[in-house]
Design an enzyme around this catalytic site. Structure first.
Site, short mmCIF file in Angstrom:
data_model
loop_
_atom_site.label_atom_id
_atom_site.label_comp_id
_atom_site.label_asym_id
_atom_site.label_seq_id
_atom_site.Cartn_x
_atom_site.Cartn_y
_atom_site.Cartn_z
N CYS A 317 48.11 59.31 52.08
CA CYS A 317 48.49 60.12 51.14
C CYS A 317 47.75 61.53 51.01
O CYS A 317 46.68 61.51 50.32
CB CYS A 317 48.61 59.57 49.48
SG CYS A 317 49.62 58.23 49.26
N ALA A 319 48.13 65.06 51.40
CA ALA A 319 48.42 66.36 50.83
C ALA A 319 47.65 66.57 49.48
O ALA A 319 47.71 65.63 48.79
CB ALA A 319 49.76 66.72 50.97
N PRO A 320 47.10 67.60 49.14
CA PRO A 320 47.16 69.06 50.14
C PRO A 320 46.14 69.01 51.13
O PRO A 320 45.81 70.04 51.69
CB PRO A 320 47.16 70.17 49.27
CG PRO A 320 46.27 69.43 48.05
CD PRO A 320 46.63 67.89 47.92
N GLY A 321 45.20 67.84 51.29
CA GLY A 321 44.38 67.99 52.38
C GLY A 321 42.87 67.98 52.11
O GLY A 321 42.32 68.11 53.38
N GLY A 322 42.36 68.01 50.90
CA GLY A 322 41.12 68.16 50.88
C GLY A 322 40.25 67.10 51.83
O GLY A 322 39.42 67.20 52.57
N LYS A 323 40.62 65.82 51.71
CA LYS A 323 39.95 64.49 52.35
C LYS A 323 40.11 64.68 53.75
O LYS A 323 39.29 64.51 54.65
CB LYS A 323 40.22 63.45 51.70
CG LYS A 323 39.56 63.30 50.33
CD LYS A 323 39.81 61.84 49.81
CE LYS A 323 39.18 61.64 48.38
NZ LYS A 323 39.99 62.18 47.27
N ASP A 341 52.26 62.57 54.12
CA ASP A 341 52.45 62.51 52.56
C ASP A 341 54.02 62.74 52.43
O ASP A 341 54.78 63.40 53.24
CB ASP A 341 51.98 63.94 52.02
CG ASP A 341 51.70 63.62 50.78
OD1 ASP A 341 50.26 63.36 50.28
OD2 ASP A 341 52.56 63.98 49.97
N ASP A 369 57.67 58.91 53.67
CA ASP A 369 57.29 58.16 52.45
C ASP A 369 56.48 56.97 53.04
O ASP A 369 57.10 56.44 54.22
CB ASP A 369 58.50 57.39 51.76
CG ASP A 369 58.29 56.44 50.60
OD1 ASP A 369 57.18 55.58 50.79
OD2 ASP A 369 58.97 56.44 49.82
N CYS A 440 40.98 58.89 42.02
CA CYS A 440 40.35 60.00 41.21
C CYS A 440 40.51 59.44 39.66
O CYS A 440 40.62 60.14 38.76
CB CYS A 440 40.19 61.28 41.55
SG CYS A 440 42.05 62.08 41.32
#
Ligand SMILES: C[S@@+](CC[C@H](N)C(=O)[O-])C[C@H]1O[C@@H](n2cnc3c(N)ncnc32)[C@H](O)[C@@H]1O
Length: 493
Positions: A317, A319-323, A341, A369, A440
């Site tokens: 999962c 997006a938006p891609g921080g990790k 994503d 998916d 989170c």
């Protein structure tokens, strides 16, 4: 009009107060990626066009122009100066608005498109005259000059100061005169334009916008610059003294702001800043992909997965891609991350940021998916990250809207989605591979209350973040960062 950073960079999705950014070591000559995290507040963008009765810079003290005419429209009776180049006049005024009016260089550039008339109103109110209207080419030059003068400001000011008689005359210089010199210095040094044309044009601007004496001063300083440049003997900041002095010299040469920061206590690649985010933004660090904004808790969840060069990873999962982007920075160009994503728009942000940060060669974006992807995909991965959609209860300090948007029924639906995604993610792990489930959220039902066979995380994160059962957990109150959770699971051989 007011705007926030949300319109500016996707990473603000994670954080409005705590900011981290990875410096791109290839561009900044840093030895490794760094992140910054900081509480900050963004000043509102002031649009003086909405405040016509309160001009940003008084032109009452300005001399009236020498060469005037009347524009063709019967409505317009403004003074027209045909001796000053329009793009320099507009650039000087934009620089004033950015420095003293709190406007953003970016928004000004956007608004500049097709709004030549507005620009001329600012020019007239600030300089006391209009120039001919801007053409497309002029606008491009304005964008380049304004961006360049801001980006290189520290270096340009160092040189201007070095070429002034004394520090006092630099410190007391009229702001508009300083902007004109910055433009001239930038054009000569960074745009490599024919120097004498630059000198003449900027002398003209100073003469008409300020007074003849200002024109003489610009003439003297720019000619000194041209002569030193020709002799290859431009002043260079001395790289000596202690670390701090050397850092300052480097910051001047490369025109980086000296942002007050402290290293993260928990992650080598992160630094925390409390003030100075404006410099980071205005210098284009975020926009150029030199850094990004991230909470330390997100970085620690990545540490639990422990990405290494040559790993074959899937971010389920993404997006938006921080990790994803932080993991990519750890691969040092070797290995591959498949970033899945279901949300096309968010995935596009990931794709674009990966290009900006020059890590796109190790990221393959997949719009799908996860549940159907896992059923149809045959490939298995060394490391699988499932950063599941969750209630966000760990980030309430930054997302106050969540307090009012969450309903109990939604939670049930969310938990069953998390179950399905976890089942799907399990199918993608190689025998002996690792799956990290993270959220989170600080809600046990979304986290440790699930049935997990875990590999304890204490080897991957500081002990303060490892729970008795071996989960990773960060707590907003205890750790001054977002609340987050991660479990590390090993697939049996
Ligand atoms: C918590 S966010 C991920 C944040 C991301 N890991 C990061 O660090 O930027 C959860 C993501 O899960 C995605 N998602 C939700 N349902 C999904 C599904 N069935 N398949 C794939 N992605 C899904 C959402 O679009 C959302 O982007």
């Amino acid at each position: 009009m007011a705007a926030t950073i949300t319109n500016f960079h996707p990473f603000s999705l994670f954080s409005e107060t705590d900011l981290c950014f990875p410096f791109n070591p290839t561009k900044l000559n840093f030895t490794r990626t760094s992140f910054i995290t900081s509480p900050l507040s963004y000043p509102a963008i002031i649009n003086h066009a909405h405040n016509q009765n309160n001009p940003p810079f008084s032109s009452s003290s300005k001399p009236k122009i020498k060469k005037t005419g009347v524009l063709d429209s019967p409505m317009k009776t403004q003074k027209l100066n045909l001796e000053v180049s329009p793009h320099r006049a507009v650039a000087a005024v934009r620089l004033m608005r950015i420095e003293f009016g709190g406007a953003f260089a970016d928004l000004l550039n956007e608004r500049g498109k097709g709004s030549g008339n507005n620009e001329m109103e600012y020019v007239e109110r600030t300089l006391g005259f209009r120039t001919r209207d801007l053409e497309e080419r002029d606008l491009r030059l304005v964008t380049d000059i304004v961006g360049g003068a801001i980006r290189w400001r520290k270096y340009l000011d160092y040189l201007i100061l070095s070429l002034c008689h004394d520090e006092g005359s630099f410190r007391s210089m009229e702001p508009l005169l300083l902007q004109i010199l910055r433009i001239g210095f930038y054009e000569i040094l960074k745009r490599e334009m024919p120097p004498y044309a630059v000198v003449d044009e900027n002398v003209n601007l100073a003469k008409f916008a300020l007074r003849p004496g200002a024109g003489n001063m610009v003439n003297g300083i720019l000619r000194k610059l041209v002569s030193l440049k020709d002799k290859d003997s431009l002043p260079v900041p001395k790289l000596d003294g202690n670390d701090r002095a050397q850092a300052r010299a480097l910051a001047t040469t490369h025109s980086h702001p000296v942002v007050p920061h402290e290293p993260s206590l928990h992650l080598d690649d992160f630094v925390r800043i409390r003030r100075g985010m404006q410099s980071v933004i205005q210098n284009g660090f975020l926009k150029e992909g030199l850094c990004s904004v991230q909470d330390e808790s997100a970085g620690l969840a990545v540490s639990v997965l422990d990405p290494q060069p040559d790993d074959c990873i899937i971010d389920c999962c993404a997006a938006p891609g921080g990790k994803t982007l932080f993991m990519a920075s750890r691969l040092n160009g070797r290995g591959m991350i498949s970033a899945v994503d279901i949300n096309k728009g968010r995935l596009r942000i990931l794709e674009e940021t990966a290009k900006l940060q020059s890590v796109d060669s190790v990221i393959n974006c997949i719009h799908a998916d996860l549940r159907s992807f896992a059923d149809s995909n045959k490939l298995k991965f060394d490391k699988v990250l499932l950063d599941a959609p969750c209630s966000g209860l760990g980030v309430l300090s930054k997302r106050p809207d969540l307090r009012w948007n969450r309903k109990l029924e939604d939670m049930e639906e969310l938990k069953s989605l998390q179950d399905e995604l976890l089942d799907a993610a399990c199918k993608l792990v190689k025998p002996g591979g690792v799956l990290v489930y993270s959220t989170c959220s600080i809600d046990p039902e979304e986290n440790e209350d699930r049935e997990f066979q875990i590999d304890p995380v204490h080897r991957y994160v500081p002990s303060d973040f490892s729970t008795e059962q071996g989960f990773f957990r960060s707590c907003p109150v205890k750790h001054s960062m977002d609340g987050a959770f991660a479990a590390r699971l090993i697939q049996s051989q």
